[in-house]
Design a protein around this motif. Sequence first.
Motif, mmCIF file in Angstrom:
data_model
loop_
_atom_site.group_PDB
_atom_site.id
_atom_site.type_symbol
_atom_site.label_atom_id
_atom_site.label_comp_id
_atom_site.label_asym_id
_atom_site.label_seq_id
_atom_site.Cartn_x
_atom_site.Cartn_y
_atom_site.Cartn_z
ATOM 1 N N GLY A 63 14.254 37.651 7.159
ATOM 2 C CA GLY A 63 13.844 36.480 6.393
ATOM 3 C C GLY A 63 14.862 36.018 5.371
ATOM 4 N N THR A 64 16.030 36.648 5.356
ATOM 5 C CA THR A 64 17.095 36.260 4.439
ATOM 6 C C THR A 64 17.749 34.983 4.941
ATOM 7 O OG1 THR A 64 17.516 38.590 3.953
ATOM 8 C CG2 THR A 64 19.246 37.020 3.356
ATOM 9 N N THR A 65 17.826 33.969 4.097
ATOM 10 C CA THR A 65 18.455 32.713 4.513
ATOM 11 C C THR A 65 19.957 32.917 4.669
ATOM 12 O OG1 THR A 65 18.622 31.987 2.210
ATOM 13 C CG2 THR A 65 16.685 31.260 3.455
ATOM 14 N N LEU A 66 20.548 32.135 5.567
ATOM 15 C CA LEU A 66 21.951 32.331 5.931
ATOM 16 C C LEU A 66 22.778 31.080 5.641
ATOM 17 C CD1 LEU A 66 21.363 34.118 9.348
ATOM 18 C CD2 LEU A 66 21.907 35.167 7.139
ATOM 19 N N PRO A 67 23.576 31.105 4.560
ATOM 20 C CA PRO A 67 24.471 29.982 4.286
ATOM 21 C C PRO A 67 25.664 29.986 5.238
ATOM 22 C CG PRO A 67 24.743 31.695 2.624
ATOM 23 C CD PRO A 67 23.622 32.132 3.530
ATOM 24 N N ASN A 68 26.263 28.824 5.412
ATOM 25 C CA ASN A 68 27.493 28.627 6.190
ATOM 26 C C ASN A 68 27.337 28.842 7.689
ATOM 27 O OD1 ASN A 68 29.043 27.998 3.844
ATOM 28 N ND2 ASN A 68 29.038 30.178 3.375
ATOM 29 N N ALA A 69 26.104 28.807 8.203
ATOM 30 C CA ALA A 69 25.903 28.895 9.650
ATOM 31 C C ALA A 69 26.145 27.517 10.258
ATOM 32 C CB ALA A 69 24.485 29.369 9.967
ATOM 33 N N SER A 70 26.667 27.493 11.467
ATOM 34 C CA SER A 70 26.920 26.256 12.195
ATOM 35 C C SER A 70 25.715 25.921 13.066
ATOM 36 C CB SER A 70 28.165 26.420 13.067
ATOM 37 O OG SER A 70 28.337 25.284 13.884
ATOM 38 N N VAL A 71 25.148 24.724 12.889
ATOM 39 C CA VAL A 71 23.998 24.250 13.671
ATOM 40 C C VAL A 71 24.486 23.075 14.512
ATOM 41 C CG1 VAL A 71 21.659 23.309 13.574
ATOM 42 C CG2 VAL A 71 22.427 24.918 11.809
ATOM 43 N N THR A 72 24.445 23.225 15.843
ATOM 44 C CA THR A 72 24.963 22.219 16.752
ATOM 45 C C THR A 72 23.890 21.773 17.740
ATOM 46 O OG1 THR A 72 27.148 23.262 16.648
ATOM 47 C CG2 THR A 72 26.772 21.743 18.463
ATOM 48 N N VAL A 73 23.760 20.461 17.923
ATOM 49 C CA VAL A 73 22.897 19.924 18.972
ATOM 50 C C VAL A 73 23.818 19.708 20.166
ATOM 51 C CG1 VAL A 73 21.322 18.088 19.659
ATOM 52 C CG2 VAL A 73 21.411 18.826 17.267
ATOM 53 N N GLU A 74 23.709 20.591 21.160
ATOM 54 C CA GLU A 74 24.646 20.588 22.284
ATOM 55 C C GLU A 74 24.580 19.279 23.074
ATOM 56 O OE1 GLU A 74 23.971 24.192 24.481
ATOM 57 O OE2 GLU A 74 25.000 25.382 22.968
ATOM 58 N N GLY A 75 25.745 18.760 23.404
ATOM 59 C CA GLY A 75 25.857 17.558 24.204
ATOM 60 C C GLY A 75 25.604 16.270 23.453
ATOM 61 N N ALA A 76 25.222 16.349 22.189
ATOM 62 C CA ALA A 76 24.914 15.153 21.407
ATOM 63 C C ALA A 76 26.038 14.787 20.438
ATOM 64 C CB ALA A 76 23.617 15.338 20.632
ATOM 65 N N GLY A 77 26.972 15.708 20.244
ATOM 66 C CA GLY A 77 28.087 15.441 19.346
ATOM 67 C C GLY A 77 27.701 15.407 17.873
ATOM 68 N N VAL A 78 26.577 16.047 17.527
ATOM 69 C CA VAL A 78 26.159 16.103 16.121
ATOM 70 C C VAL A 78 25.962 17.552 15.712
ATOM 71 C CG1 VAL A 78 25.142 13.796 16.015
ATOM 72 C CG2 VAL A 78 23.751 15.698 16.789
ATOM 73 N N ARG A 79 26.282 17.841 14.448
ATOM 74 C CA ARG A 79 26.187 19.214 13.950
ATOM 75 C C ARG A 79 26.101 19.204 12.432
ATOM 76 N NH1 ARG A 79 31.626 21.278 16.194
ATOM 77 N NH2 ARG A 79 31.479 19.387 17.366
ATOM 78 N N ALA A 80 25.805 20.371 11.885
ATOM 79 C CA ALA A 80 25.751 20.552 10.428
ATOM 80 C C ALA A 80 26.073 21.998 10.109
ATOM 81 C CB ALA A 80 24.370 20.190 9.898
ATOM 82 N N THR A 81 26.339 22.260 8.853
ATOM 83 C CA THR A 81 26.545 23.614 8.347
ATOM 84 C C THR A 81 25.478 23.870 7.293
ATOM 85 O OG1 THR A 81 28.920 23.458 8.727
ATOM 86 C CG2 THR A 81 28.184 25.162 7.201
ATOM 87 N N THR A 82 24.869 25.048 7.347
ATOM 88 C CA THR A 82 23.821 25.354 6.380
ATOM 89 C C THR A 82 24.398 25.479 4.976
ATOM 90 O OG1 THR A 82 23.987 27.736 6.813
ATOM 91 C CG2 THR A 82 22.335 26.505 8.063
ATOM 92 N N GLY A 83 23.589 25.077 4.001
ATOM 93 C CA GLY A 83 23.982 25.151 2.605
ATOM 94 C C GLY A 83 23.706 26.530 2.018
ATOM 95 N N ALA A 84 23.829 26.632 0.715
ATOM 96 C CA ALA A 84 23.669 27.911 0.012
ATOM 97 C C ALA A 84 22.293 28.533 0.231
ATOM 98 C CB ALA A 84 23.918 27.720 -1.481
#
Length: 96
Positions: free
Chosen positions: A37-58
């Motif tokens: 249940g520990t939140t994870l900063p700096n993880a890469s979140v990618t929607v495959e094939g859509a060309g959109v992504r984000a990085t998790t915050g602190a």
Amino acid sequence: MVRRIVGMIAVSVLAFWPAASLAQSGTLQGTVSDSAGTTLPNASVTVEGAGVRATTGANGGYEVRGVPAGEHTVRVRLIGYQAATSRVTVAGAEVT
């Protein structure tokens, strides 16, 4: 030891945001956490094939805008953790 990312989509909200320039698209929001249940900063979140992504915050939170309507695979990666995927559907104003 490789730890597993969990809870990525289980605690996420997928909302439809109509926008003239984006046709039918949505915004994927949520929090990435590990099995404890520990939140994870700096993880890469990618929607495959859509060309959109984000990085998790602190606080492990993320927001991916401009996700096209339809079914997608969302992949989360972070060094030291096993990657996790989940299927999401953006369909009109519904969340599935």
